[in-house]
Design a protein around this motif. Sequence first.
Motif, PDB file in Angstrom:
ATOM      1  N   ILE A   1      57.970-150.068 111.529  1.00 61.52           N
ATOM      2  CA  ILE A   1      57.913-148.881 110.672  1.00 61.52           C
ATOM      3  C   ILE A   1      59.235-148.684 109.950  1.00 61.52           C
ATOM      4  N   ARG A   2      59.132-148.200 108.724  1.00 57.92           N
ATOM      5  CA  ARG A   2      60.324-147.924 107.915  1.00 57.92           C
ATOM      6  C   ARG A   2      60.525-146.418 107.828  1.00 57.92           C
ATOM      7  N   MET A   3      61.620-145.956 108.424  1.00 54.78           N
ATOM      8  CA  MET A   3      62.005-144.559 108.302  1.00 54.78           C
ATOM      9  C   MET A   3      63.003-144.430 107.169  1.00 54.78           C
ATOM     10  N   PRO A   4      63.160-143.237 106.593  1.00 54.26           N
ATOM     11  CA  PRO A   4      64.213-143.055 105.590  1.00 54.26           C
ATOM     12  C   PRO A   4      65.553-143.501 106.175  1.00 54.26           C
ATOM     13  N   LEU A   5      66.318-144.267 105.412  1.00 50.41           N
ATOM     14  CA  LEU A   5      67.555-144.839 105.929  1.00 50.41           C
ATOM     15  C   LEU A   5      68.506-143.767 106.445  1.00 50.41           C
ATOM     16  N   TRP A   6      68.619-142.650 105.736  1.00 51.13           N
ATOM     17  CA  TRP A   6      69.535-141.592 106.160  1.00 51.13           C
ATOM     18  C   TRP A   6      69.122-141.023 107.522  1.00 51.13           C
ATOM     19  N   LEU A   7      67.794-140.921 107.741  1.00 52.81           N
ATOM     20  CA  LEU A   7      67.294-140.374 109.002  1.00 52.81           C
ATOM     21  C   LEU A   7      67.510-141.357 110.143  1.00 52.81           C
ATOM     22  N   ASP A   8      67.195-142.641 109.894  1.00 48.59           N
ATOM     23  CA  ASP A   8      67.371-143.663 110.917  1.00 48.59           C
ATOM     24  C   ASP A   8      68.846-143.764 111.331  1.00 48.59           C
ATOM     25  N   LYS A   9      69.734-143.786 110.342  1.00 50.55           N
ATOM     26  CA  LYS A   9      71.166-143.906 110.642  1.00 50.55           C
ATOM     27  C   LYS A   9      71.686-142.682 111.387  1.00 50.55           C
ATOM     28  N   THR A  10      71.234-141.502 110.983  1.00 47.86           N
ATOM     29  CA  THR A  10      71.679-140.267 111.631  1.00 47.86           C
ATOM     30  C   THR A  10      71.235-140.223 113.087  1.00 47.86           C
ATOM     31  N   LEU A  11      69.966-140.526 113.329  1.00 47.14           N
ATOM     32  CA  LEU A  11      69.441-140.515 114.692  1.00 47.14           C
ATOM     33  C   LEU A  11      70.102-141.577 115.564  1.00 47.14           C
ATOM     34  N   SER A  12      70.539-142.687 114.947  1.00 44.48           N
ATOM     35  CA  SER A  12      71.128-143.790 115.709  1.00 44.48           C
ATOM     36  C   SER A  12      72.479-143.431 116.329  1.00 44.48           C
ATOM     37  N   TYR A  13      73.041-142.289 115.971  1.00 37.66           N
ATOM     38  CA  TYR A  13      74.276-141.844 116.622  1.00 37.66           C
ATOM     39  C   TYR A  13      74.001-141.370 118.047  1.00 37.66           C
ATOM     40  N   ILE A  14      72.743-141.025 118.319  1.00 36.92           N
ATOM     41  CA  ILE A  14      72.390-140.514 119.646  1.00 36.92           C
ATOM     42  C   ILE A  14      71.337-141.381 120.327  1.00 36.92           C
ATOM     43  N   ILE A  15      70.261-141.689 119.607  1.00 37.45           N
ATOM     44  CA  ILE A  15      69.166-142.457 120.213  1.00 37.45           C
ATOM     45  C   ILE A  15      68.993-143.806 119.511  1.00 37.45           C
ATOM     46  N   VAL A  16      68.269-144.698 120.175  1.00 36.48           N
ATOM     47  CA  VAL A  16      67.954-145.990 119.581  1.00 36.48           C
ATOM     48  C   VAL A  16      66.819-145.792 118.580  1.00 36.48           C
ATOM     49  N   THR A  17      66.989-146.331 117.379  1.00 35.08           N
ATOM     50  CA  THR A  17      66.010-146.169 116.304  1.00 35.08           C
ATOM     51  C   THR A  17      65.370-147.516 115.964  1.00 35.08           C
ATOM     52  N   PRO A  18      64.256-147.497 115.205  1.00 40.04           N
ATOM     53  CA  PRO A  18      63.603-148.759 114.833  1.00 40.04           C
ATOM     54  C   PRO A  18      64.526-149.742 114.120  1.00 40.04           C
ATOM     55  N   ASN A  19      65.266-149.270 113.122  1.00 39.47           N
ATOM     56  CA  ASN A  19      66.182-150.171 112.406  1.00 39.47           C
ATOM     57  C   ASN A  19      67.239-150.739 113.343  1.00 39.47           C
TER      58      ASN A  19
ATOM     59  N   THR B   1      73.583-157.675 120.373  1.00 37.90           N
ATOM     60  CA  THR B   1      73.998-156.297 120.092  1.00 37.90           C
ATOM     61  C   THR B   1      72.821-155.360 120.348  1.00 37.90           C
ATOM     62  N   ASN B   2      73.115-154.075 120.367  1.00 37.84           N
ATOM     63  CA  ASN B   2      72.086-153.030 120.465  1.00 37.84           C
ATOM     64  C   ASN B   2      71.141-153.243 121.653  1.00 37.84           C
ATOM     65  N   TYR B   3      71.720-153.175 122.849  1.00 36.40           N
ATOM     66  CA  TYR B   3      70.960-153.401 124.084  1.00 36.40           C
ATOM     67  C   TYR B   3      70.201-152.160 124.556  1.00 36.40           C
ATOM     68  N   GLY B   4      70.540-151.006 124.025  1.00 36.72           N
ATOM     69  CA  GLY B   4      69.986-149.754 124.528  1.00 36.72           C
ATOM     70  C   GLY B   4      68.482-149.623 124.328  1.00 36.72           C
ATOM     71  N   ASN B   5      67.883-148.741 125.111  1.00 39.82           N
ATOM     72  CA  ASN B   5      66.454-148.473 124.996  1.00 39.82           C
ATOM     73  C   ASN B   5      66.201-147.064 124.471  1.00 39.82           C
ATOM     74  N   MET B   6      66.866-146.079 125.055  1.00 42.26           N
ATOM     75  CA  MET B   6      66.690-144.697 124.607  1.00 42.26           C
ATOM     76  C   MET B   6      67.953-144.161 123.938  1.00 42.26           C
ATOM     77  N   LEU B   7      69.073-144.235 124.652  1.00 42.23           N
ATOM     78  CA  LEU B   7      70.329-143.685 124.145  1.00 42.23           C
ATOM     79  C   LEU B   7      71.191-144.772 123.525  1.00 42.23           C
ATOM     80  N   SER B   8      71.690-144.510 122.318  1.00 41.62           N
ATOM     81  CA  SER B   8      72.547-145.483 121.631  1.00 41.62           C
ATOM     82  C   SER B   8      74.008-145.339 122.029  1.00 41.62           C
ATOM     83  N   ILE B   9      74.317-144.310 122.815  1.00 37.00           N
ATOM     84  CA  ILE B   9      75.717-144.038 123.162  1.00 37.00           C
ATOM     85  C   ILE B   9      76.338-145.165 123.970  1.00 37.00           C
TER      86      ILE B   9
END
Length: 269
Positions: free
Chosen positions: A180-198, A213-221
């Motif tokens: 799925i393609r989310m708006p880039l601004w939304l995906d990037k913003t959410l990726s500061y806290i949670i793992v996103t599709p992109n 890279t990007n081993y997380g499942n729920m939290l991107s922290i």
Amino acid sequence: MNFFETMPIWMKAGWVFFCLAVFWILEGYYALVVKKYKKWKHAKVNMLLLVLVMIINAVFGILTVGIFVWLDANQFGILHLFDLPVWAELLLAIMVLDLIAQYGVHYLLHQVPSLWRLHIVHHSDKHVDATTGTRHHPLDFILRESFALLAVIIMGMPISFYFFYRILSVLFTYFTHANIRMPLWLDKTLSYIIVTPNMHKFHHHYQLPWTDTNYGNMLSIWDRMFGTFSYENVDDIQYGLDISDHTDDENFGVQLRIPFNKRVVSKKS
């Protein structure tokens, strides 16, 4: 929390298929990668692996009931050392589970040669979509469940916390793998806290360094904290795995044998 403790098996299984169905449908309208492939044929091997995963999950659930009873009876674990509100204990338990049973074991699956061979099955998928979230070699999944049990013992959490975590984990698994393609601004913003599709798609790029890279499942922290976070141009992603692309990623038997296939030469070895 009592609801999750007494949640019947049919409802847990229903949640898995509900989440899968929702993201399967969304892929048809908001695709990140528009590429013609036989979606049902592709899903077949991933769904067969899902059946094995669900069986293993059910067996683990039965075998670990005694551990939860022992933890409660002996007041063992970190959560018994402090008097915190239930919401705070739940949040702490989820964070530790996500760190140990997701990020930690996932990191080891990539860095330890013998474990990496088990994990190749997940990365060999040349058409990443929602069903890829269920694509795990049985031995890979058993290792993941063992680490989850380790986190449970360390924290001394009640079984309701663990089941709630499993419900969340299923949702994120299909969300992050969905095509799925989310708006880039939304995906990037959410990726500061949670793992996103992109964010997770970079992990499924066919070669290093993005694969590690990007081993997380729920939290991107955790990825940000340990320096394994990556977010570049999503259009540059190519799915599959360079060391296993010569194998049939849609053949169930071939995929089960990949860890022992000498024609698949691991770069980690």
